[in-house]
Design a protein around this motif. Structure first.
Motif, PDB file in Angstrom:
ATOM      1  N   ARG A 193      10.334  -5.528 -10.460  1.00 46.46           N
ATOM      2  CA  ARG A 193      10.777  -4.156 -10.219  1.00 46.46           C
ATOM      3  C   ARG A 193      10.589  -3.320 -11.477  1.00 46.46           C
ATOM      4  N   GLU A 194      10.915  -3.955 -12.630  1.00 45.19           N
ATOM      5  CA  GLU A 194      10.708  -3.225 -13.894  1.00 45.19           C
ATOM      6  C   GLU A 194       9.237  -2.847 -14.030  1.00 45.19           C
ATOM      7  N   LEU A 195       8.389  -3.782 -13.626  1.00 48.72           N
ATOM      8  CA  LEU A 195       6.949  -3.528 -13.702  1.00 48.72           C
ATOM      9  C   LEU A 195       6.556  -2.434 -12.714  1.00 48.72           C
ATOM     10  N   GLY A 196       7.275  -2.428 -11.608  1.00 43.14           N
ATOM     11  CA  GLY A 196       6.934  -1.477 -10.555  1.00 43.14           C
ATOM     12  C   GLY A 196       7.558  -0.113 -10.748  1.00 43.14           C
ATOM     13  N   GLU A 197       8.352   0.057 -11.838  1.00 38.99           N
ATOM     14  CA  GLU A 197       9.034   1.345 -12.018  1.00 38.99           C
ATOM     15  C   GLU A 197       8.071   2.498 -12.243  1.00 38.99           C
ATOM     16  N   VAL A 198       6.829   2.155 -12.605  1.00 39.12           N
ATOM     17  CA  VAL A 198       5.829   3.222 -12.742  1.00 39.12           C
ATOM     18  C   VAL A 198       5.605   3.909 -11.403  1.00 39.12           C
ATOM     19  N   ASN A 199       5.972   3.207 -10.330  1.00 31.98           N
ATOM     20  CA  ASN A 199       5.769   3.754  -8.990  1.00 31.98           C
ATOM     21  C   ASN A 199       7.094   3.657  -8.247  1.00 31.98           C
ATOM     22  N   GLU A 200       7.661   4.808  -7.895  1.00 33.71           N
ATOM     23  CA  GLU A 200       8.992   4.818  -7.267  1.00 33.71           C
ATOM     24  C   GLU A 200       9.004   4.045  -5.952  1.00 33.71           C
ATOM     25  N   GLY A 201       7.931   4.190  -5.199  1.00 31.12           N
ATOM     26  CA  GLY A 201       7.825   3.482  -3.918  1.00 31.12           C
ATOM     27  C   GLY A 201       7.836   1.980  -4.113  1.00 31.12           C
ATOM     28  N   TRP A 202       7.187   1.517  -5.151  1.00 28.89           N
ATOM     29  CA  TRP A 202       7.162   0.080  -5.435  1.00 28.89           C
ATOM     30  C   TRP A 202       8.566  -0.420  -5.763  1.00 28.89           C
ATOM     31  N   ALA A 203       9.282   0.350  -6.598  1.00 26.41           N
ATOM     32  CA  ALA A 203      10.625  -0.069  -7.006  1.00 26.41           C
ATOM     33  C   ALA A 203      11.525  -0.186  -5.781  1.00 26.41           C
ATOM     34  N   ARG A 204      11.404   0.773  -4.872  1.00 22.47           N
ATOM     35  CA  ARG A 204      12.239   0.753  -3.667  1.00 22.47           C
ATOM     36  C   ARG A 204      11.867  -0.448  -2.787  1.00 22.47           C
ATOM     37  N   ALA A 205      10.588  -0.682  -2.651  1.00 20.51           N
ATOM     38  CA  ALA A 205      10.142  -1.818  -1.825  1.00 20.51           C
ATOM     39  C   ALA A 205      10.624  -3.134  -2.411  1.00 20.51           C
ATOM     40  N   LEU A 206      10.626  -3.224  -3.740  1.00 17.06           N
ATOM     41  CA  LEU A 206      11.073  -4.478  -4.364  1.00 17.06           C
ATOM     42  C   LEU A 206      12.586  -4.649  -4.223  1.00 17.06           C
ATOM     43  N   ASP A 207      13.323  -3.530  -4.299  1.00 19.64           N
ATOM     44  CA  ASP A 207      14.776  -3.609  -4.032  1.00 19.64           C
ATOM     45  C   ASP A 207      15.011  -4.125  -2.613  1.00 19.64           C
ATOM     46  N   ASP A 208      14.253  -3.560  -1.682  1.00 25.22           N
ATOM     47  CA  ASP A 208      14.389  -3.987  -0.281  1.00 25.22           C
ATOM     48  C   ASP A 208      14.032  -5.467  -0.138  1.00 25.22           C
ATOM     49  N   ALA A 209      13.028  -5.892  -0.879  1.00 27.76           N
ATOM     50  CA  ALA A 209      12.603  -7.298  -0.799  1.00 27.76           C
ATOM     51  C   ALA A 209      13.728  -8.222  -1.271  1.00 27.76           C
ATOM     52  N   VAL A 210      14.360  -7.845  -2.382  1.00 28.24           N
ATOM     53  CA  VAL A 210      15.451  -8.675  -2.919  1.00 28.24           C
ATOM     54  C   VAL A 210      16.594  -8.732  -1.901  1.00 28.24           C
ATOM     55  N   ASN A 211      16.957  -7.559  -1.349  1.00 25.61           N
ATOM     56  CA  ASN A 211      18.056  -7.538  -0.368  1.00 25.61           C
ATOM     57  C   ASN A 211      17.707  -8.364   0.861  1.00 25.61           C
ATOM     58  N   ALA A 212      16.477  -8.188   1.338  1.00 22.78           N
ATOM     59  CA  ALA A 212      16.067  -8.922   2.547  1.00 22.78           C
ATOM     60  C   ALA A 212      16.078 -10.425   2.294  1.00 22.78           C
ATOM     61  N   LEU A 213      15.645 -10.828   1.114  1.00 16.75           N
ATOM     62  CA  LEU A 213      15.628 -12.260   0.814  1.00 16.75           C
ATOM     63  C   LEU A 213      17.039 -12.823   0.727  1.00 16.75           C
ATOM     64  N   GLU A 214      17.950 -12.035   0.158  1.00 14.61           N
ATOM     65  CA  GLU A 214      19.336 -12.511   0.058  1.00 14.61           C
ATOM     66  C   GLU A 214      19.945 -12.678   1.448  1.00 14.61           C
ATOM     67  N   LEU A 215      19.698 -11.678   2.318  1.00  8.06           N
ATOM     68  CA  LEU A 215      20.233 -11.768   3.691  1.00  8.06           C
ATOM     69  C   LEU A 215      19.604 -12.947   4.432  1.00  8.06           C
ATOM     70  N   ASP A 216      18.312 -13.088   4.265  1.00 11.17           N
ATOM     71  CA  ASP A 216      17.601 -14.178   4.930  1.00 11.17           C
ATOM     72  C   ASP A 216      18.129 -15.528   4.441  1.00 11.17           C
ATOM     73  N   ARG A 217      18.439 -15.580   3.159  1.00 11.52           N
ATOM     74  CA  ARG A 217      18.960 -16.826   2.581  1.00 11.52           C
ATOM     75  C   ARG A 217      20.306 -17.177   3.218  1.00 11.52           C
TER      76      ARG A 217
END
Lengths: 476, 494
Positions: A193-217
Motif C-alpha cells: 500500500r505504501e508503494l501504491g500511495e503514488v496512486n490513490e486508487g491503488w491504495a484503496r484497492a489494497l485496503d480493500d484487499a486486506v479487509n477482504a482477506l481478513e474477512l475471508d480468513r
C-alpha cells in the motif's frame, strides 16, 4: 495490463524466492518452485479477486540472466535521465525476438506496462556487487520499487543487504516467503500500500484487499470449525449393528463390529483433515499423523431384540398397553365392579406375553421376510476423553494447516501427542459448554442447528484460545 | 467423481430433494473448495430468491440440469415411493376400519334399537381420547413425557405399518430410518420421523371418520335404523338433555334439528321402549337421533382429525424443510452462495523439469599452467590460490577477477588468460547463487580464448569460503552437465 488495479511485478535474480512469494501470496501450492534456475520462463499473473473485482495482481517473472549486457546496452543508448524509461522500452521493443534476452524482456514488460516493482533478494546469503546491474536497470524504469529481503537459508546478511538496497529502493522489507504466516502476509500487503500511495486508487484497492482477506480468513476458520464440529458429531454418535441370531458367535460379531466402527472413525477423521486442508488451499499436502488407539472397553455394546423396529422393552410396553385396553373393555362390561382389575391383569398378561412370545414372533415371516430378530450393536463410544483427544488433534492440525505457507513443499507432520493435550488450553467456560455439547451429542445422536452453531462458535473460540496461548506444539 | 442423480420429473418432492441434495453435496466434497465456491457463487448471482429453501432448490435445478439421466432408482425415489404407498395404505386401513366399526356399531336387526350411548362412546369419546394422546405425541420432547411419547409412538399404527413395510420391502439403507419413529436418530431426522408418523395416523383417522360417516349415512338412507339410549350410570332424561344440549352447542346455529329435544330423549330410553308396544312409539322417537349422531361424528371425530391432519402435514413440511436446510452440507452450500468469493489466482501450471542428470566427470589431474578466476567475487582474488590448494589440492599460477565489473573488464581478463595458454581454468563461483546465462556466456568466451583442450573446472564456494553444501553442489552439478561442453567439469573440494 490494466491500470485500474494495482499490479506488482516480482523480479530479481533467479532462485531468490520470487515464485515462493507468488505462491505464498496467491496461496497456490502448484506454483513451480525449484532449486534449479530458469524454472520460471514466462511471466504469470496472480490476480486477487473479490467477487469478480480485481483488487491487485502479482506477476511472477523469470530472473535476470544477462543484466550487465542489458545495462551496457542501456548506457550505450542513454539520452539523459528523463528518457531512461523510454530507453528501457526501446530495449524491450528491439529485443523482443532475441533469444538471449528473452528473460529480461519478459520481466521488464509488466513493469513498462505500469506495474510496481517487488525486487526479491536472499538475505541469508551475502550481498554481491553483481546485483547492482539489476537494481540499476530497475531504477531506469522509473516505476515505484520495493525490495523484499527473503530468507532462504540460516545465514543472516540482512544488514549488508539493507545498506545496499536502501540506495536503490524507497521501501525495504524482510519477508520470509516460506515461513510467513497469514499476519505476515497481510503486513506485506500493507507495505504494498505504501508503494501504491503514488496512486490513490491503488491504495484503496489494497485496503480493500486486506479487509477482504481478513474477512475471508475468519470465514475459513469458521468453516473449518464447522467441519471439526461435524467430525465430533459423527464420531460421538457413531454406531454399528448387525443381526445376531440365536446360535451365532456373538463375540466374533462384536469384534467385527468394533473393527468396523474403528475404521469408520479413522476414515471420518482422515476425511475431515482433507476437507480442512482444502479450505486453506492445501489439497496436495501430505500429512503424517499417528492414529490414536480407540479402546474397546470404551465402547457401549448390546444385543437387543428388535421387532418392527421396536426393542423388547418397547414391545413389552406396547403389549401391556394393548392388554390394558382389552382388560378395560371387561371392566366396562362389568360396570366398574371389577375395580379396574381387568385393566391391570390385561396389562400384565399383555406385557408378559409380548416379552415371552417375542422369540416366536421374530420367526414370523411376512412375504418371506422375518419381522424381527436379535441385533448386536456397538457404539457410541463412551470414553469421556475421546472428544477432547479428537478435538485437540483437530485443532492442532487446523493450526498447522491454517498457518502453513503455500511455498512449503514438505509433508505436514502432526504431533499426535501434542494434539491430545491441546484441549487443556481451552478457556474454562468454553470447556464446560463443549463438555455439555458432547453429552448432548451422545444422548441425542446429534445436535439441533442452534446447538451445532453454538458448538461451532466454541470451536472457533478454542482456535483463538490456542492462537493466543501459543500452545499448539511445533511451529508451523 | 460425482454421482449424477436420477431425475424423471422437473420438480421433485421436497423429501426427495432433502435426500438427494445432501447426498450429492457429500460426494461433491471431492471437488476443490475454491471450485465449489466459484460455481455456487456464480449460481447465487443468478438466483434472485431470498428464501433459503427456494435458493437451494433453484441451485439444485441448475446443477441438476447438467446431470446425466440415470435409470437406476435412487434411495430418495424409493423412499418417496414408500412414503406415498404407506400413506395410501393408511388411508385404506382407516377406511376399512371405519366401515367395519360403523357397520358393527350401527347394526340393527329389528329387535333392539342402536344404543346412542355406545355410538357416542366409541365414535366420539374414544376418538377424543385418541386425539388427546396424539396431541401429547405432538408436544416437543421433554423430560417426564418422553417415556409416554415413546409408548404412544409404539402404539401408533403409522409407526407399525412403516416398520412392517420397511421389512417387507427390504429397505435396509440409512435413509429408510427416516420413516421409522424408533430408528431416526439425529434431531432433524427424529423430528421428521415423528411428524411423518403423526401424519400417517391422521390420514388413517380421517379415512376412518369419513368411512364411518359415509357408512352411517348409507345405513340411515338405505336401511331402517332405530335408535334408543341406555346407560347403567344414574342419568335421568333431564341430565341426558343437558349433556346432549351442551354437545350440540357447536353446530346448533347451523343445524338446529340436530339437537335432540327433551321429548325425544325421554321417549327413546330403552326401558320406556320395552314398556311400550313398538307399534305405538312414534317413528320420530326411534329415528330422531341420527342428525345428532352425524353432527357429533363430524364435529368431534372428522373435523378435529382434519385439523390435526392439516397441522401434522404442515409440521411435516416444516420438518422436511429442516431435514434439507439443517443438513451440514446444505448449510455449507448456503454459506458458499452467500459468501464473497476471494480468488487469489493460479499459475498456468509450469512444471519443474526432471533433474535426473548424470554427474559430470572429474577433470584430468594436471597442475601444469593452471589459472583461476573468481567469478562475481566468489572469494577475494588474493585468497584463491590458497583455497584451491587447501580444498582441491591443486596449484594455480595466477588468479583473476571477473563477473562483477563491466563486460569490457571481463573481455580484458579473457585476453590476459589467453596469453597464459593455461591447461586448466578454475572458475570459482558463489555456490548459493543460481548459475546465470551470463556465466554460460563467459565460459563460452573462455573456451574461445583457451582452446578446446583446456579443462574448465567450475568450483562452487559457499559463503565465508566454506565448502558448498550437497544441495548447492547438486544444483551446480546439474547445470554443468547441461552445459554441453565435454571439457567443463565440476569440483567442490573436500
Amino acid at each position: 495490463l490494466s491500470a485500474t488495479h494495482p499490479v506488482f511485478a516480482i523480479v530479481g535474480h533467479p532462485n531468490k524466492g520470487k515464485s515462493s512469494i507468488a505462491a505464498t501470496l496467491a496461496e497456490d501450492e502448484t506454483v513451480a518452485i525449484s532449486p534449479d534456475p530458469g524454472t520460471t520462463r514466462r511471466s504469470h499473473g496472480f490476480q486477487m479477486q473479490s467477487d469478480q473485482r480485481v483488487l491487485y495482481e502479482l506477476v511472477d517473472t523469470p530472473g535476470f540472466q544477462r543484466p550487465r549486457a542489458v545495462l551496457t546496452w542501456l548506457h550505450e543508448h542513454e539520452r539523459g535521465a528523463d528518457s531512461r524509461p523510454a530507453v528501457v522500452r526501446e530495449f524491450v521493443a528491439g529485443h523482443a525476438d532475441d533469444e538471449r534476452f528473452q528473460d529480461e524482456c519478459e520481466l521488464l514488460r509488466p513493469i513498462l506496462a505500469g506495474a510496481g516493482i517487488l525486487y526479491v533478494v536472499d538475505g541469508a546469503n551475502p550481498y554481491g556487487a553483481e546485483y547492482e546491474a539489476e537494481m540499476e536497470i530497475l531504477r531506469w524504469t522509473g516505476q515505484p520499487r520495493m525490495a523484499l529481503i527473503n530468507l532462504i537459508g540460516a545465514g543472516d546478511y540482512v544488514d549488508e543487504w539493507r545498506r545496499a538496497l536502501n540506495q536503490y529502493f524507497s521501501i525495504v522489507r524482510v519477508f520470509d516467503a516460506v515461513r510467513a504466516d497469514f499476519g505476515k502476509r497481510l503486513e506485506l500487503l500493507r507495505a504494498f500500500r505504501e508503494l501504491g500511495e503514488v496512486n490513490e486508487g491503488w491504495a484503496r484497492a489494497l485496503d480493500d484487499a486486506v479487509n477482504a482477506l481478513e474477512l475471508d480468513r475468519s470465514a475459513r476458520h469458521r468453516r473449518a470449525a464447522g467441519e471439526i464440529a461435524e467430525l465430533l458429531i459423527d464420531v460421538l454418535s457413531a454406531r454399528e449393528s448387525a443381526p445376531a441370531p440365536e446360535g451365532s458367535d456373538h463375540l466374533a460379531i462384536e469384534n467385527a463390529l468394533i473393527e468396523q466402527l474403528k475404521a469408520r472413525i479413522r476414515n471420518r477423521e482422515a476425511a475431515a483433515r482433507r476437507i480442512v486442508q482444502d479450505l486453506y488451499r492445501h489439497r496436495s499436502l501430505e500429512t503424517q499423523e499417528q492414529q490414536f488407539n480407540l479402546l474397546s472397553g470404551d465402547l457401549f455394546s448390546e444385543r437387543s431384540f428388535v421387532i418392527f423396529g421396536l426393542s423388547a422393552a418397547q414391545l413389552a410396553m406396547t403389549g401391556a398397553a394393548t392388554g390394558a385396553v382389552a382388560g378395560g373393555v371387561i371392566d366396562i362390561a362389568a360396570g366398574g365392579a371389577s375395580l379396574l382389575l381387568g385393566a391391570g391383569l390385561g396389562a400384565l398378561v399383555g406385557g408378559l406375553g409380548a416379552m415371552l412370545g417375542s422369540n416366536r414372533l421374530a420367526k414370523v415371516q411376512v412375504l418371506g421376510t422375518p419381522v424381527g430378530g436379535f441385533r448386536l450393536s456397538v457404539g457410541p463410544i463412551t470414553s469421556p476423553n475421546l472428544p477432547w483427544v479428537m478435538l485437540g488433534r483437530a485443532l492442532l492440525h487446523h493450526r498447522l494447516v491454517a498457518e502453513r505457507n503455500h511455498a512449503r513443499r514438505e509433508a505436514l507432520i502432526v504431533d499426535a501427542g501434542a494434539g491430545a493435550h491441546l484441549a487443556d488450553s481451552i478457556e474454562g467456560g468454553r470447556r464446560r459448554r463443549l463438555s455439555a455439547a458432547f453429552k448432548r451429542i451422545r444422548d441425542h445422536s446429534g445436535l439441533t442447528v442452534p446447538e451445532r452453531d453454538a458448538l461451532i462458535d466454541d470451536i472457533t473460540g478454542a482456535m483463538s484460545d490456542l492462537g493466543r496461548h501459543g500452545a499448539a506444539g511445533p511451529a508451523p | 467423481m460425482i454421482r449424477r442423480m436420477h431425475d424423471s420429473a422437473p420438480e421433485r418432492s421436497l423429501l426427495a430433494a432433502a435426500i438427494e441434495i445432501p447426498a450429492w453435496l457429500e460426494a461433491d466434497r471431492e471437488t476443490p473448495y475454491d471450485e465449489r465456491l466459484h460455481r455456487d457463487r456464480a449460481i447465487a448471482g443468478e438466483v434472485k430468491r431470498s428464501d433459503p429453501l427456494l435458493r437451494v432448490r433453484e441451485w439444485w435445478r441448475r446443477i441438476h440440469g447438467h446431470a446425466v439421466a440415470d435409470s437406476t432408482p435412487t434411495p430418495a425415489a424409493r423412499l418417496v415411493r414408500a412414503q406415498r404407498l404407506i400413506t395410501v395404505l393408511m388411508g385404506i386401513l382407516g377406511a376399512v376400519a371405519g366401515l367395519g366399526a360403523a357397520s358393527a356399531i350401527f347394526h340393527y336387526d329389528g329387535t333392539w334399537p342402536v344404543n346412542v350411548v355406545t355410538v357416542f362412546a366409541t365414535l366420539v369419546l374414544l376418538q377424543l381420547l385418541l386425539i388427546l394422546l396424539t396431541l401429547l405425541l405432538m408436544l416437543p420432547r421433554a423430560p417426564g413425557i418422553g417415556a409416554i411419547q415413546d409408548l404412544i409412538g409404539s402404539l401408533n399404527p403409522g409407526a407399525f405399518i412403516a416398520a412392517l413395510y420397511r421389512r417387507v420391502a427390504r429397505m435396509d439403507d440409512r435413509q429408510a430410518n427416516l420413516l421409522l419413529w424408533h430408528e431416526a436418530r439425529a434431531p432433524a431426522a427424529a423430528r421428521f420421523a415423528r411428524w411423518q408418523m403423526v401424519t400417517w395416523s391422521q390420514v388413517a383417522a380421517v379415512a376412518f371418520n369419513a368411512a364411518v360417516l359415509a357408512t352411517a349415512i348409507g345405513l340411515i338412507a338405505f336401511t331402517d335404523l332405530a335408535f334408543g339410549w341406555s346407560t347403567t350410570l344414574r342419568l335421568d332424561a333431564n341430565d341426558a338433555f343437558r349433556i346432549t344440549d351442551a354437545l350440540a352447542a357447536p353446530w346448533r346455529p347451523l343445524w338446529p334439528a340436530a339437537t335432540p329435544d327433551p321429548e325425544l330423549i325421554r321417549s327413546s330410553r330403552f326401558f320406556r321402549l320395552a314398556a311400550a308396544s313398538p307399534n305405538v312409539v312414534p317413528p320420530a322417537d326411534l329415528t330422531g337421533w341420527w342428525p345428532f349422531l352425524l353432527a357429533a361424528i363430524v364435529t368431534y371425530g372428522l373435523l378435529p382429525r382434519c385439523l390435526l391432519l392439516t397441522w401434522a402435514s404442515w409440521r411435516l413440511h416444516v420438518a422436511t424443510r429442516h431435514l434439507l436446510l439443517d443438513d451440514p452440507q446444505v448449510r455449507a452450500l448456503l454459506d458458499r452462495m452467500n459468501s464473497t468469493e476471494i480468488r487469489l489466482g493460479t499459475a498456468a501450471g509450469e512444471r519443474v523439469h526432471s533433474s535426473h542428470i548424470a554427474e559430470p566427470p572429474l577433470p584430468p589431474l594436471s597442475d601444469a599452467d593452471a589459472i583461476a578466476i573468481a567469478w562475481s567475487g566468489a572469494i577475494p582474488r588474493d585468497t584463491v590460490s590458497h583455497w584451491i590448494a587447501q580444498h582441491l589440492h591443486r596449484r594455480v599460477a595466477e588468479a583473476f577477477n571477473a563477473g562483477n565489473g563491466t563486460l569490457a573488464a571481463d573481455e580484458a581478463t579473457l585476453d590476459r588468460i589467453a596469453a597464459r595458454n593455461p591447461s586448466t581454468v578454475f572458475i570459482l563461483v558463489r555456490a548459493w547463487e543460481a548459475p546465470l546465462l551470463e556465466l554460460k556466456d563467459f565460459i563460452g568466451a573462455v573456451r574461445e580464448h583457451v582452446g578446446a583442450q583446456c579443462s574448465i573446472v567450475i568450483v562452487p564456494v559457499a559463503a565465508d569460503r566454506d565448502l558448498a553444501t550437497a544441495a548447492q553442489r547438486a544444483t551446480w552439478s546439474r547445470w554443468t552437465a547441461r552445459h554441453g561442453d565435454a571439457a567443463v567439469y565440476l569440483e567442490s573440494g573436500a
